[in-house]
Structures are given as structure tokens and as C-alpha cells.
Write an enzyme that holds these catalytic residues in place. Sequence first.
Site, mmCIF file in Angstrom:
data_model
loop_
_atom_site.group_PDB
_atom_site.id
_atom_site.type_symbol
_atom_site.label_atom_id
_atom_site.label_comp_id
_atom_site.label_asym_id
_atom_site.label_seq_id
_atom_site.Cartn_x
_atom_site.Cartn_y
_atom_site.Cartn_z
ATOM 1 N N HIS A 146 69.267 62.344 -52.449
ATOM 2 C CA HIS A 146 70.406 61.707 -52.919
ATOM 3 C C HIS A 146 70.530 61.920 -54.501
ATOM 4 C CE1 HIS A 146 71.237 59.086 -49.464
ATOM 5 N NE2 HIS A 146 70.233 58.517 -49.408
ATOM 6 N N ASP A 193 68.111 63.267 -42.104
ATOM 7 C CA ASP A 193 67.993 61.929 -42.141
ATOM 8 C C ASP A 193 69.202 61.140 -41.694
ATOM 9 O OD1 ASP A 193 66.366 60.281 -44.898
ATOM 10 O OD2 ASP A 193 68.279 59.430 -44.398
ATOM 11 N N HIS A 247 70.752 58.801 -43.485
ATOM 12 C CA HIS A 247 71.725 58.693 -44.689
ATOM 13 C C HIS A 247 72.323 60.001 -45.140
ATOM 14 C CE1 HIS A 247 69.076 55.156 -44.571
ATOM 15 N NE2 HIS A 247 70.086 54.676 -45.154
ATOM 16 N N ASP A 270 64.743 58.161 -40.369
ATOM 17 C CA ASP A 270 65.369 56.854 -40.435
ATOM 18 C C ASP A 270 66.169 56.689 -39.198
ATOM 19 O OD1 ASP A 270 66.292 58.468 -41.948
ATOM 20 O OD2 ASP A 270 66.591 56.989 -43.672
#
Length: 440
Positions: A112, A151, A153, A240
Site C-alpha cells: 500500500h 492479497d 486488498h 487474507d
Amino acid sequence: MLRARNKTGLVFFPAFDWAISPTHPEREERLLYTQDQVFEEGILDIEGIIEYKPDLVTKKDVQRVHFCVPDLWAVMTESHFISAGGAKTIAMAVMDKQVDCGFALVRPPGHHANRVVHGARGFCNVNIEAIMIEYIRKAYGVNRVAIVDTDCHHGDGTQDIYWHDPDTLFISIHQDGRTLYPGSGFLSEMGGPNAVGSTINIPLPPNTSEDGILHVIREAVLPILEDFKPEIIVNSAGQDNHYSDPITNMNFSAQGYAELTTLLKPDIAVLEGGYAIEGALPYVNAGIILAMAGMDYSHLKEPDYNPERIRQSPEVNRWVEKVCKKVLENWYKRRQLGEMARGDNRFIERDRKIFYDTDNIYERQHETLRVCEACGGALRIDSEAQERKHILAIHIPRNACQDCHDQGLAWYEEADADAYDKVYLQDRAADVMKEKVKPA
């Protein structure tokens, strides 16, 4: 004695001295349970699986990727230098042919973190994969790189860093941004005007299971990788998507992750998210390691694994198939879409607002890109964050043509140091970082 078919390197770094809080999902226990499982199962006793100790990255390694505000030391802790260094250590082992492939099981994570860094976003301060990639490009002459971010996200930081780079293919497979942080990663986000198609987002609906994610790998990701022909494949191996993860809504399993790894065949995997510390991570990481090593993982199952309970609905099936078709359509039309994006413009500008959720900072950026068909284009970023420094960041790409190199130098020389707290020049063609500071 068991023997790995593929010689595989591992690096562990749990970061004992870095956690957002003692009870936060992003804490050292994320890796301690995995480390214990790997030791208890005897994975490190398998011939051909080799553990390396992480080295540190240097200031110059970080400055190839980031503009750190106000400086590097305000953004990074020792753990960040070691986490990025663990990824670099594995990359060097792969590039030096000590191993066939490698997995950096390290934290803090990084996907991120944008090119400009005023603080932490999504638990990330600096982008450890990008730092690793730009190191091996400089040290080993690698050019074409594919990053597949699995991931849950969206990897918005990696997307930002490579938005204008036609030699880096960034593919992010993630839960739809309308339902999960960071709220981005839509099909229309395809890369900057000089690199349209080099960014590929594959947003999936909540409750997608292994059937859906593996369908995406087989039907969209692998054909695109075959077409792009990367020299290196990097997997941002977030975990995740697991059905037990406490902060996401997907239904992937340890078997699914292992099968994904077998299909993708990454040269380097780097751990990202994954917060089911006991119920998922030890099993998922073991599956990824066995898959990278080319070993049997059919016996690997979570104690509560029930495929019927996590089976995806017909509606999700249709959604996944539709997304894959659109992704491939965009990929094969990328040159036409790029011509439309560039038009007759000499420069293209865009404004961005970026929220640093971990540090509660708002940043405003004004970006100017030189349109170029020969390289990624000279880039000028005017960035200001509340109660933080106002900076001007100028980026000259690695394979810059002469016109873009000259434009970047001109922007830097013409910049009024009085108007900014700091003016940066990131000249990747010369591999130097320069700074001008506001006079006292």
C-alpha cells in the site's frame, strides 16, 4: 530423506520490535506461528529447502523507488530496512542461481506504500517488493517484470509506483474495492497514458472461493503472462483471501493457495497480508512453500476445512467469468486504448487525493507527465500533506529517452526552492537522487 524438486530459499523476519499495537492484526505473531509450524513439520529438514538470514537494504535502494517525506529516517524503522532486506536477500539468491525460487516471509508489509510517502497506509510504510525489484534491475540488468498481487486488498501502492512503467506488468486480484479497503482497483484502472494495459485489476465479489480465484489464474492471468513474457515473476503473496480471515470476506483455502502457486510458478514470493494468525497462516505458508519446492501438498488441510461450506454461488461464478472476459478484452485492446489516452497531448495532468489511514494524513498531489511513446515519460509530482512538508518530486524513468531525461532535469533546475520545503530529483537513468532544500 525428502528432496525438493525445486531448490527453494526462505527468509523469516517476524519483526519483534514493530507492531501497530499489541493486539493489532499486524503484529509479530503473524509469522511466529508459521515459523513454529515450519520447524515442527520438518520443512527446513527437506533437502533443497534453504533458510537465509535477511540483510538490510541501503538508503540508495529505497531512494530508487520512494520520495520519503520529510526524509527516510522519519518514514522507516530498523524493521522496515530488514523486511525489505529480506526480500532483497531472496531475490539475490534467485538471481545468483543459488536457488530456483524463493519466499520472503517478512513483515512489515509494503504493497500500500506509494511512490511519495508521508506516512503509513494500510500498515505499509515502504514498498518492499518495489525496492527489491528495482535493486535486481540495477544489479542484474533485469528489464521486464511481472508482479501478481494475490492479497485480498488492492495493491494500490505498487500500482502507483508502476502506473507509468510499460516494462512492469502489475496484476492485482482482490476483493472488489466497493466492499473493502482501499476502495480502488477497478477494471478501468489500466495504467498511465504511456503504459496503458500494464496495470491489470481483477476485482472479485465477496465470498469468492478457490474455484473463482483459480479460474482467474487459469483463464486470465496465465494467458496475459504468456503474452507479456516477463523475465521474472513476483508474487505479492497476501493470504487474507482465506475463509477464516477476520478483516476480509473471501473463501480461499490453504489448498487453493498452494494450487495458485503451482500454476503461477513465481520466481520470488513476498508475504503481504493475512491475519488469521492460527487458523490460516501456518497452513497457507506451508502450502506455498511446498508448492514452490515442487512437493506434494495434497495432505495439507486446515482442521476446520469444509469445501461445501465455502463453495461459491452461481452468481459469483457468473461475476468471475464476466470479469475475466473483460480483463482479456482490455488486454488485447491495450494499444488502441493507449493511443486514445495519449491523444495529441504533449503533457497530461491529474489530481489525486490520498488518505493515509494508519497515520490519519490527507495528501494532495498534482501530477504532470510528459507523453512519450519511447519510454515511461518524465514525471513531476507536486505533493502536500496537512501539517507535513510540501514537496516537488521529479522522476526520470530507468529507460528514459533523451527528451524525457532533458525534461526531468529542466523541471528540477527550474524549480524554485523557496516555494517548497524540498525538491527531489529521482534520476533512475543515472541512478542518483538529488535534493534542493528551502533556504533557512
